[in-house]
Design a protein around this motif. Sequence first.
Motif, PDB file in Angstrom:
ATOM      1  N   ASP A 125       0.811  -1.217   0.000  1.00  0.00           N
ATOM      2  CA  ASP A 125       0.000   0.000   0.000  1.00  0.00           C
ATOM      3  C   ASP A 125       0.846   1.270   0.000  1.00  0.00           C
ATOM      4  O   ASP A 125       0.356   2.355   0.319  1.00  0.00           O
ATOM      5  N   VAL A 127       2.365   4.586  -1.022  1.00  0.00           N
ATOM      6  CA  VAL A 127       1.778   5.617  -1.887  1.00  0.00           C
ATOM      7  C   VAL A 127       2.874   6.223  -2.766  1.00  0.00           C
ATOM      8  O   VAL A 127       3.761   6.927  -2.269  1.00  0.00           O
ATOM      9  N   TYR A 212       4.938  -3.774  -7.963  1.00  0.00           N
ATOM     10  CA  TYR A 212       3.956  -2.713  -8.173  1.00  0.00           C
ATOM     11  C   TYR A 212       4.598  -1.514  -8.879  1.00  0.00           C
ATOM     12  O   TYR A 212       5.804  -1.299  -8.791  1.00  0.00           O
TER      13      TYR A 212
END
Length: 217
Positions: A125, A127, A212
């Motif tokens: 997660d 950012v 990611y």
Amino acid sequence: MLDRLLTWSTVALAIFTLVLAIFTALMWLATYRLATHAKETAVQQTADTKEAMAIASSAAEAAKDNATAALGSNRAFVHATPYWFTTDEGGAYFGVGWTSGGNTPTRELRTYIDYVVTDGELPADFVFPEDASPIARGFLAPKQMFNGPRIPATSPLDVSISEQVRTNAKKLYFFGWAKYFDMFHNTPERITKFCFLVNGGRGEYGFPVHDYYNEAT
């Protein structure tokens, strides 16, 4: 004499009525045939029109596919290749080289780069700063490459941190993006995102792609 005239008049009237009936029947038949032909013609014209529309639609789709293929092969397509270098004192800098594929240049190219040092894996997660202000602006001609800004920006990564990254005691990720437009009319803004893990070992660095934030439009 009068009776004879009446008889001939009756016969003539009968003949006229018969002729009129035959003429009326022939007119009806001709009208029926004309209407039937007109209906058949209309049906055929409708079928021909549908076929022509299908052909036109197919041609339009083919033209669209050809245009898309031409756009795909000719538009600028920016991708990132990691680079690094060390100082005499043992510090290190990292960055990416930007290359433009395709056969046309970029417009309004903006790039950004940043990094983070962690004790473990970068969380899923995390950012990434997509809305950050660009660090650099530029232009890429077809097949051209240039090195983008490095990190850290002002001084090399501290020697102690570099050593921990080299021995995998700490993990260093560097990431960023390139935003640009290609030269084709009414095409959207393009973005290429990257995130590399600095993998140390044997005095060298490797740059595995992170799971990611590696994609391009």
